[in-house]
Enzyme design. Structure first.
Site, PDB file in Angstrom:
ATOM      1  N   TYR A 429      65.241  99.950  34.792  1.00  0.00           N
ATOM      2  CA  TYR A 429      65.502  99.179  33.665  1.00  0.00           C
ATOM      3  C   TYR A 429      64.100  97.961  33.364  1.00  0.00           C
ATOM      4  O   TYR A 429      63.664  97.948  34.189  1.00  0.00           O
ATOM      5  CB  TYR A 429      66.703  98.529  33.504  1.00  0.00           C
ATOM      6  CG  TYR A 429      67.492  98.314  34.330  1.00  0.00           C
ATOM      7  CD1 TYR A 429      66.593  97.142  36.092  1.00  0.00           C
ATOM      8  CD2 TYR A 429      68.731  98.316  34.460  1.00  0.00           C
ATOM      9  CE1 TYR A 429      67.156  97.000  36.431  1.00  0.00           C
ATOM     10  CE2 TYR A 429      69.588  97.262  35.071  1.00  0.00           C
ATOM     11  CZ  TYR A 429      68.981  96.275  36.338  1.00  0.00           C
ATOM     12  OH  TYR A 429      69.686  95.857  37.042  1.00  0.00           O
ATOM     13  N   GLU A 430      64.264  97.525  32.594  1.00  0.00           N
ATOM     14  CA  GLU A 430      63.467  96.585  32.068  1.00  0.00           C
ATOM     15  C   GLU A 430      61.576  96.770  31.657  1.00  0.00           C
ATOM     16  O   GLU A 430      60.670  96.648  32.431  1.00  0.00           O
ATOM     17  CB  GLU A 430      63.480  94.983  33.342  1.00  0.00           C
ATOM     18  CG  GLU A 430      63.217  93.784  32.405  1.00  0.00           C
ATOM     19  CD  GLU A 430      64.211  93.796  31.313  1.00  0.00           C
ATOM     20  OE1 GLU A 430      65.196  93.602  31.224  1.00  0.00           O
ATOM     21  OE2 GLU A 430      63.347  93.190  30.339  1.00  0.00           O
ATOM     22  N   GLY A 431      61.495  98.055  31.570  1.00  0.00           N
ATOM     23  CA  GLY A 431      60.402  98.953  31.804  1.00  0.00           C
ATOM     24  C   GLY A 431      60.409  99.781  33.204  1.00  0.00           C
ATOM     25  O   GLY A 431      60.212  98.951  33.950  1.00  0.00           O
TER      26      GLY A 431
END
Lengths: 571, 571
Positions: A429-431
């Protein structure tokens, strides 16, 4: 042995390694004196040890549930969030004008790491609110700021980020949620969002969603995206709550880990929202928020690495197995060389990742305080490294922690397996970490490698200065930096992006390895003859050599990745 | 895309890489003709694809349960086990005199890998029976063989191994379960055993436990251990079942993965048992069984690596995200360089681990068929490498498979997370991978490194022969072998065992890396210009370079591992 927040390690990092004195010397952060920092770390440590850490197992055993459209949180989480909010921890770095403490992000990051190690599922709730606070501070109108920020900072209300849709994950520009102008200063938001962390809860009076959506006629891709604030309850001007908005939690995901953190599918049906930032300016606003969120997720990995280390060490100090093999040993498995290898690896890697993250946070603080371009590019360069290396370390150390436990490692009661499950999503998550690495070798090298080279110059200068004290270690760090420099030059010279991307992940890891060596060497100099010198020796002589193989991989180009046809991949 | 057993890869390995023709040329295995092998692999593949693989998710979602002292297995597992038994798969390598097929272990190993990839929880049941069959063949009296082997091979009865006790895990010599001679040819067994895989089930008529226990006055440690066969029901001479024995399943463990495989705590209260092998000869008997079980567990890791690869590839071929970035691409994430890097890594690592395991199985077969010391030491040398590398590859590839899935990777419905959970224990049970590595650098080097050197000689000779065809690849393999040889010489010269143990894990991994390079180079030669050459290029030029850093680590000695005091580790 219960979790103990790494307060002393942060005091050491701030005082000796990452240059927090520069941050404190700025006007913006003049109030962050040494005494204040010590006191705050101490206080945060207590909160994490006494209040947050005991919630980790209950969150796993009693997942958040969706009941009649409302999320019921795990036992104790409401009280835990309240304690975090009352301590003022939601607003450590927030603007004092709205009730924040206005302290450096370096402090907020340290506290976030401690809280992640204590209970990652719960920590996600304040992290989401912090991201929203930051986005509103930078991009919202004064009216929105005055209405929402005090409530978010006090924890009366909570915040979320709504980016992802089923067809729009890493490619956020593909999103199709619609916004229509109601002509009265509000907008109607319609669409479905997935993977919404803490999309609802039963401890905040209101849940405020920042939602990416597309206005009619907006261009395709990320350029056409706008950002809206869409609260669960529509607030009146005095902050009291009015009508229920037309949004709902449709379902919760059944996840590998983080059972205490509800991951929601959200449905918006002409829900009322307010524009944040200019029309079509959504991605710029999200990027503000996402950059610091990347640092925050890196800290999550480091927090779990620390907690997994403490957990494994505690087991190793207690578990008797085999003869008492060392004359002055403890008679437990900690006396075995291979168990020591794992524990030393865990301790050394956690320090390296933490020191990199703290360096990144300091660079962001300096950039914010001084506006200097060099600090800005330093922060931008270190952010993907912090996120990817921090979370990789978290995953690898949780895995090693299971191994130290032997058979007990896969029995859920011991808790070692929970770290392994909970931390797994952080590299996604978050890239994803792949995207972090591509960001590093593409966008963060558009300067022709200048930011990278400045960092490597500093590392080599420091290594030269350390040569008298520690010739072997200094030389190893210096040589590794030279190898890294050659690889950097090679990458920068590649115009074909696939050629860079093909080596992005190993290159990022190698850069982190070298940075880790540098930051261990600094620690050794600050603690000559002490335990930090010994830990540095382990890292630099045993773990740093990994960089060479990674850099060969990084310079191998893309052709062989695509040499197999799809059919040959399947066969 | 459902699981498809890697039948063709095994045909290729057997025909071109691992020298199965030598095995077939022995009298013992003369019946294993090329046709027979092809037909058996084909048949096993069908069973795995059609019958076993569909049980993987139900096993996870509906764990085995303990109800009123009886284990209730997951839905479909009884039918699955029956199909495996009826196909004759329990006895592939078992003695034809008792109903086995008498085929090489190389075949049994291939089938075990396929079955592990299809459903690891279920596969553990036949694996346990196979271990018991082998132990009884080698060590039991004729009466026991005649009574038990046909039932175990037909699958009417099942088998287990009972080694571990709470205080006796890796240190099996610390066990305290007692055996007393009843004076009538039977013994009374009393004690508690933990981690008993498939300690009970509801599909076998009888469950036969091989239990390590200590007779009165037996010496301490492993020397004083005897092995007993303790069935759930006491069989009459005609094989019909008599009285219920005084043993029971006390509880099932709540595990990270393998929910379909009941892991039992077993209680023996003066349970009736029969001695297998001589008094105090228990460890020798267990070692027979454990050596092949180590190969079997290595195959489990490889099976999961294969399944995780197929699963990730299928997702990558289907998932659209971002623009269609390659002119002739599929328009899905498989076109992205970093996704390709992960998929190629998974495919290349799985092949390397599989080829090493198949080489090990062939060495065991040759040792059994010829009795030659060189084959015996080759088998002994490759066994810990196969176990540790195979399971490490399984864990790492399951982890990479989650990463390929992005956010979907941690959503349990997709199944990627199940591989990650299920495979985790494989680096722990049947001797942790640390213990495998210590075995390699200590016991397996008591020959002064002779077995290692013979292997490296072969690798270098082959690399020299491959130089004309593939100068770069051949040279990389040759050079890596030289570096490995230096490290081997250094290790062999160390008399202090801690110094060896301190580098054991990185050394084992480096050896596997070099072996993998060698076996990829062989594949490239057998498939010039074809996909196997391309895969070899990826492995040798990108992954093999890892060996150098590992070998620096391996030669770093033990002093720095113990440099920190216990207090400093805690601080």
């Amino acid at each position: 042995m219960p979790y103990r927040a790494p307060v002393e390690d942060y005091n050491f990092l701030f005082n000796h390694i990452v240059g927090l004195e520069d941050v404190r010397a700025t006007e913006k952060f003049a109030e962050a004196t040494d005494d204040v920092i010590r006191a705050i770390l101490e206080e945060a440590g207590k909160l994490c040890n006494d209040i947050v850490a005991p919630l980790q197992r209950p969150g796993d055993l009693h997942p958040a549930k969706l009941e009649n459209g409302v999320v019921r949180t795990s036992p104790g989480f409401a009280e835990g969030f309240k304690a975090i909010a009352e301590g003022g921890w939601l607003g450590i770095s927030a603007d004092p004008e709205y009730g924040g403490m206005g302290l450096p992000l370096a402090m907020a990051s340290a506290v976030n790491e401690m809280m992640s190690g204590a209970c990652l599922s719960l920590q996600l709730a304040p992290l989401m609110s912090q991201g929203q606070i930051e986005a509103l501070e930078h991009h919202a109108s004064d009216a929105i700021k005055e209405l929402y920020l005090p409530k978010l900072i006090s924890g009366e209300w909570t915040g979320t980020m709504n980016l992802t849709e089923p067809q729009a994950g890493s490619d956020v520009g593909a999103l199709s949620t619609k916004a229509e102008d109601n002509g009265d200063g509000t907008f109607s938001i319609s669409g479905q969002k997935i993977y919404i962390t803490w999309g609802d809860n039963d401890f905040g009076d209101n849940v405020c969603h920042l939602v990416l959506a597309r206005l009619p006629g907006a261009p395709a891709g990320t350029k056409g995206i706008s950002l809206f604030l869409v609260p669960k309850f529509l607030p009146n001007e005095d902050g009291s709550l009015g009508a229920r908005n037309t949004l709902q939690v449709v379902s919760l995901e059944h996840k590998l880990g983080l059972h205490g953190s509800p991951t929601c599918v959200m449905q918006y049906d002409k829900a009322v929202g307010w524009l944040v930032g200019p029309e079509q300016g959504g991605m710029a606003a999200m990027f503000t928020m996402m950059n610091n969120a990347r640092l925050g997720v890196g800290e999550q990995g480091i927090g779990i690495a620390e907690a997994a280390y403490q957990h494994a060490l505690s087991y190793a100090l207690d578990r008797k197995q085999g003869k008492n093999i060392r004359p002055n040993g403890s008679g437990t498995i900690v006396d075995h060389a291979d168990v020591r290898r794992m524990l030393m690896t865990m301790k050394a890697e956690t320090y390296a990742a933490r020191a990199i993250a703290a360096s990144c946070a300091v660079a962001i603080d300096m950039s914010n305080a001084t506006g200097e371009a060099e600090w800005k590019s330093r922060a931008a360069f270190l952010t993907p490294i912090t996120k990817a290396f921090g979370t990789d370390v978290g995953i690898d150390m949780a895995q090693m922690g299971v191994q130290v436990h032997g058979g007990m490692g896969v029995i859920e009661e011991t808790g070692a397996a929970q770290f392994y499950r909970d931390v797994r999503v952080t590299s996604i998550y978050e890239g994803t970490n792949g995207i972090q690495a591509m960001d590093l070798v593409a966008r963060k090298m558009m300067d022709g490698g200048e930011a990278a080279n400045r960092l490597m110059d500093e590392i080599e200068t420091h290594a030269e200065a350390a040569r008298d004290a520690f010739p072997n270690m200094a030389d190893a760090v210096w040589q590794a930096t030279e190898t890294l420099r050659e690889a950097t030059e090679w990458l920068v010279a590649q115009d074909d992006m696939d050629t860079r991307f093909a080596g992005a992940v190993p290159y990022l890891r190698a850069f982190a390895r070298v940075l880790g060596g540098h930051l261990h060497l600094k620690a050794a100099l600050a603690d000559k003859g002490g335990p930090r010198e010994k830990l540095a020796r382990f890292y630099i002589l045993r773990l740093l050599p990994e960089h060479a193989g990674l850099l060969v991989h990084a310079q191998s180009g893309a052709a062989d990745l695509f040499a197999l046809t799809t059919d040959e991949l399947i066969a």
